[in-house]
Design a protein around this motif. Structure first.
Motif, PDB file in Angstrom:
ATOM      1  N   LEU A 160       0.801  -1.234   0.000  1.00 18.23           N
ATOM      2  CA  LEU A 160       0.000   0.000   0.000  1.00 18.23           C
ATOM      3  C   LEU A 160       0.832   1.282   0.000  1.00 18.23           C
ATOM      4  CD1 LEU A 160      -3.123  -0.893   2.118  1.00 18.23           C
ATOM      5  CD2 LEU A 160      -3.082   0.098  -0.171  1.00 18.23           C
ATOM      6  N   PRO A 161       1.816   1.436   0.886  1.00 16.15           N
ATOM      7  CA  PRO A 161       2.599   2.688   0.843  1.00 16.15           C
ATOM      8  C   PRO A 161       3.340   2.874  -0.481  1.00 16.15           C
ATOM      9  CG  PRO A 161       3.074   1.445   2.863  1.00 16.15           C
ATOM     10  CD  PRO A 161       2.213   0.577   1.994  1.00 16.15           C
ATOM     11  N   LEU A 162       3.775   1.772  -1.076  1.00 19.82           N
ATOM     12  CA  LEU A 162       4.480   1.856  -2.364  1.00 19.82           C
ATOM     13  C   LEU A 162       3.520   2.272  -3.480  1.00 19.82           C
ATOM     14  CD1 LEU A 162       6.715  -1.339  -2.071  1.00 19.82           C
ATOM     15  CD2 LEU A 162       7.426   1.052  -1.812  1.00 19.82           C
ATOM     16  N   LEU A 163       2.285   1.761  -3.430  1.00 15.07           N
ATOM     17  CA  LEU A 163       1.301   2.160  -4.435  1.00 15.07           C
ATOM     18  C   LEU A 163       1.017   3.652  -4.354  1.00 15.07           C
ATOM     19  CD1 LEU A 163      -1.331  -0.732  -4.396  1.00 15.07           C
ATOM     20  CD2 LEU A 163       0.302  -0.160  -6.218  1.00 15.07           C
ATOM     21  N   ARG A 164       1.009   4.197  -3.150  1.00 13.11           N
ATOM     22  CA  ARG A 164       0.734   5.629  -2.986  1.00 13.11           C
ATOM     23  C   ARG A 164       1.872   6.482  -3.542  1.00 13.11           C
ATOM     24  NH1 ARG A 164      -1.534   3.725   2.189  1.00 13.11           N
ATOM     25  NH2 ARG A 164      -3.790   3.860   1.929  1.00 13.11           N
ATOM     26  N   ILE A 165       3.041   5.909  -3.646  1.00 10.40           N
ATOM     27  CA  ILE A 165       4.200   6.642  -4.176  1.00 10.40           C
ATOM     28  C   ILE A 165       4.361   6.397  -5.685  1.00 10.40           C
ATOM     29  CG2 ILE A 165       6.724   6.866  -4.111  1.00 10.40           C
ATOM     30  CD1 ILE A 165       6.525   5.994  -1.121  1.00 10.40           C
ATOM     31  N   TYR A 166       4.362   5.120  -6.078  1.00  6.69           N
ATOM     32  CA  TYR A 166       4.713   4.751  -7.449  1.00  6.69           C
ATOM     33  C   TYR A 166       3.518   4.391  -8.337  1.00  6.69           C
ATOM     34  CZ  TYR A 166       9.300   4.306  -5.276  1.00  6.69           C
ATOM     35  OH  TYR A 166      10.458   4.540  -4.585  1.00  6.69           O
ATOM     36  N   GLY A 167       2.359   4.201  -7.730  1.00  9.87           N
ATOM     37  CA  GLY A 167       1.222   3.747  -8.520  1.00  9.87           C
ATOM     38  C   GLY A 167       1.493   2.375  -9.103  1.00  9.87           C
ATOM     39  N   ARG A 168       0.933   2.133 -10.278  1.00 11.64           N
ATOM     40  CA  ARG A 168       1.101   0.824 -10.931  1.00 11.64           C
ATOM     41  C   ARG A 168       2.533   0.578 -11.412  1.00 11.64           C
ATOM     42  NH1 ARG A 168      -3.661  -1.576 -11.349  1.00 11.64           N
ATOM     43  NH2 ARG A 168      -5.524  -0.281 -11.307  1.00 11.64           N
ATOM     44  N   ALA A 169       3.357   1.617 -11.399  1.00 11.39           N
ATOM     45  CA  ALA A 169       4.751   1.461 -11.819  1.00 11.39           C
ATOM     46  C   ALA A 169       5.611   0.782 -10.754  1.00 11.39           C
ATOM     47  CB  ALA A 169       5.349   2.825 -12.178  1.00 11.39           C
ATOM     48  N   VAL A 170       5.047   0.562  -9.574  1.00  8.74           N
ATOM     49  CA  VAL A 170       5.812  -0.127  -8.533  1.00  8.74           C
ATOM     50  C   VAL A 170       6.248  -1.489  -9.074  1.00  8.74           C
ATOM     51  CG1 VAL A 170       3.803  -1.229  -7.400  1.00  8.74           C
ATOM     52  CG2 VAL A 170       5.873  -0.752  -6.080  1.00  8.74           C
ATOM     53  N   THR A 171       7.452  -1.891  -8.728  1.00  9.69           N
ATOM     54  CA  THR A 171       7.959  -3.175  -9.213  1.00  9.69           C
ATOM     55  C   THR A 171       7.767  -4.253  -8.153  1.00  9.69           C
ATOM     56  OG1 THR A 171      10.204  -2.862  -8.370  1.00  9.69           O
ATOM     57  CG2 THR A 171       9.727  -1.987 -10.588  1.00  9.69           C
ATOM     58  N   THR A 172       7.728  -5.481  -8.618  1.00 17.06           N
ATOM     59  CA  THR A 172       7.603  -6.583  -7.669  1.00 17.06           C
ATOM     60  C   THR A 172       8.860  -6.697  -6.805  1.00 17.06           C
ATOM     61  OG1 THR A 172       8.304  -8.146  -9.388  1.00 17.06           O
ATOM     62  CG2 THR A 172       5.930  -7.901  -9.010  1.00 17.06           C
ATOM     63  N   SER A 173       9.992  -6.280  -7.311  1.00 18.79           N
ATOM     64  CA  SER A 173      11.201  -6.316  -6.479  1.00 18.79           C
ATOM     65  C   SER A 173      11.108  -5.271  -5.362  1.00 18.79           C
ATOM     66  CB  SER A 173      12.468  -6.143  -7.315  1.00 18.79           C
ATOM     67  OG  SER A 173      12.497  -4.895  -7.942  1.00 18.79           O
ATOM     68  N   GLN A 174      10.533  -4.097  -5.638  1.00 19.64           N
ATOM     69  CA  GLN A 174      10.328  -3.099  -4.584  1.00 19.64           C
ATOM     70  C   GLN A 174       9.363  -3.633  -3.517  1.00 19.64           C
ATOM     71  OE1 GLN A 174       8.990  -0.027  -7.343  1.00 19.64           O
ATOM     72  NE2 GLN A 174      10.623   1.343  -6.622  1.00 19.64           N
ATOM     73  N   ILE A 175       8.307  -4.284  -3.959  1.00 23.29           N
ATOM     74  CA  ILE A 175       7.327  -4.839  -3.023  1.00 23.29           C
ATOM     75  C   ILE A 175       7.973  -5.931  -2.178  1.00 23.29           C
ATOM     76  CG2 ILE A 175       5.172  -6.149  -2.832  1.00 23.29           C
ATOM     77  CD1 ILE A 175       4.268  -4.675  -5.446  1.00 23.29           C
ATOM     78  N   ALA A 176       8.705  -6.826  -2.821  1.00 19.74           N
ATOM     79  CA  ALA A 176       9.351  -7.922  -2.086  1.00 19.74           C
ATOM     80  C   ALA A 176      10.324  -7.372  -1.046  1.00 19.74           C
ATOM     81  CB  ALA A 176      10.074  -8.854  -3.065  1.00 19.74           C
ATOM     82  N   LEU A 177      11.093  -6.375  -1.420  1.00 20.17           N
ATOM     83  CA  LEU A 177      12.045  -5.769  -0.488  1.00 20.17           C
ATOM     84  C   LEU A 177      11.298  -5.152   0.710  1.00 20.17           C
ATOM     85  CD1 LEU A 177      14.993  -4.988   0.121  1.00 20.17           C
ATOM     86  CD2 LEU A 177      14.599  -2.885  -1.165  1.00 20.17           C
ATOM     87  N   ALA A 178      10.234  -4.404   0.426  1.00 20.82           N
ATOM     88  CA  ALA A 178       9.465  -3.775   1.505  1.00 20.82           C
ATOM     89  C   ALA A 178       8.794  -4.815   2.396  1.00 20.82           C
ATOM     90  CB  ALA A 178       8.410  -2.834   0.907  1.00 20.82           C
ATOM     91  N   ALA A 179       8.374  -5.930   1.813  1.00 23.37           N
ATOM     92  CA  ALA A 179       7.701  -6.984   2.582  1.00 23.37           C
ATOM     93  C   ALA A 179       8.692  -7.904   3.275  1.00 23.37           C
ATOM     94  CB  ALA A 179       6.792  -7.789   1.662  1.00 23.37           C
ATOM     95  N   GLY A 180       9.972  -7.798   2.902  1.00 25.78           N
ATOM     96  CA  GLY A 180      10.983  -8.660   3.514  1.00 25.78           C
ATOM     97  C   GLY A 180      10.875 -10.111   3.077  1.00 25.78           C
ATOM     98  N   VAL A 181      10.494 -10.292   1.803  1.00 26.56           N
ATOM     99  CA  VAL A 181      10.373 -11.648   1.268  1.00 26.56           C
ATOM    100  C   VAL A 181      11.099 -11.725  -0.075  1.00 26.56           C
ATOM    101  CG1 VAL A 181       8.128 -12.051   2.387  1.00 26.56           C
ATOM    102  CG2 VAL A 181       8.189 -11.156   0.041  1.00 26.56           C
TER     103      VAL A 181
END
Length: 195
Positions: A21-42
């Motif tokens: 969610l916080p990444l979507l508010r910053i990057y929108g749909r351009a957020v990458t799965t690697s950014q999400i994985a890093l933020a989620a710690g997985v």
């Protein structure tokens, strides 16, 4: 060092959504799965064991953003022993955060809300939020000119209208919204006291 126990699938999904969610508010749909994985710690592959693809993850994150359950908990946590004005200010501050976060998400993702005459088929029910707001007014029923449920409706409408960036150029503070609801803008006159 021992590894932490793996999360249950539902808990894993929830933690990934919370990180997304916080990444979507910053990057929108351009957020990458690697950014999400890093933020989620997985690991990135973990995302695709929890979700079919990035679109499903984004849809789940958007759905969770509209879930009123955290709002219910925030409203329930307001100290009922506080004076009415203080309780309402705390409630408005929570509602303003929600409006801001949802509007930010809608804007960056280019979402459009459903038409006003149609409730989303599977959308979250926020009747418990309305009941929590009415509960803030209930102990002060004798001080009100209307029922607590109606007062809660008015409070919510003012919170939305006074906070939504498309409706007002400079958002009202929680104090201004509560003052407008409880006190109005007109100085009482002798005629008012006769009525």
């Amino acid at each position: 060092m021992a590894r932490a126990a793996p999360l249950a699938p539902a808990a894993r999904r929830a933690s990934i959504i919370a990180a997304t969610l916080p990444l979507l508010r910053i990057y929108g749909r351009a957020v990458t799965t690697s950014q999400i994985a890093l933020a989620a710690g997985v690991a990135e592959g973990t995302l695709f064991r929890a979700f079919v693809d990035k679109d499903e993850l984004i849809a789940a994150a958007v759905t969770s953003a509209f879930d009123p359950t955290p709002d219910e908990a925030s409203l329930a946590a307001i100290d009922r022993a506080l004076p009415l004005r203080d309780k309402l200010i705390a409630a408005i501050e929570m509602l303003q955060r929600r409006v801001s976060q949802i509007w930010q998400l809608i804007s960056i993702l280019g979402l459009s809300p459903p038409p006003p005459d149609r409730k989303p088929a599977a959308g979250p029910d926020d009747s418990r939020v309305r009941a929590q707001l009415a509960g803030l007014f209930e102990p002060h029923r004798a001080e009100l000119r209307c029922e607590p449920e109606h007062a809660a409706r008015l409070l919510r409408a003012l919170a939305f209208a006074g906070s939504h960036p498309r409706l007002i150029d400079s958002p009202l503070t929680a104090h201004e919204i509560v003052s407008l609801l409880l006190d109005g803008i007109r100085v009482p006159t002798d005629d008012d006291e006769d009525n």
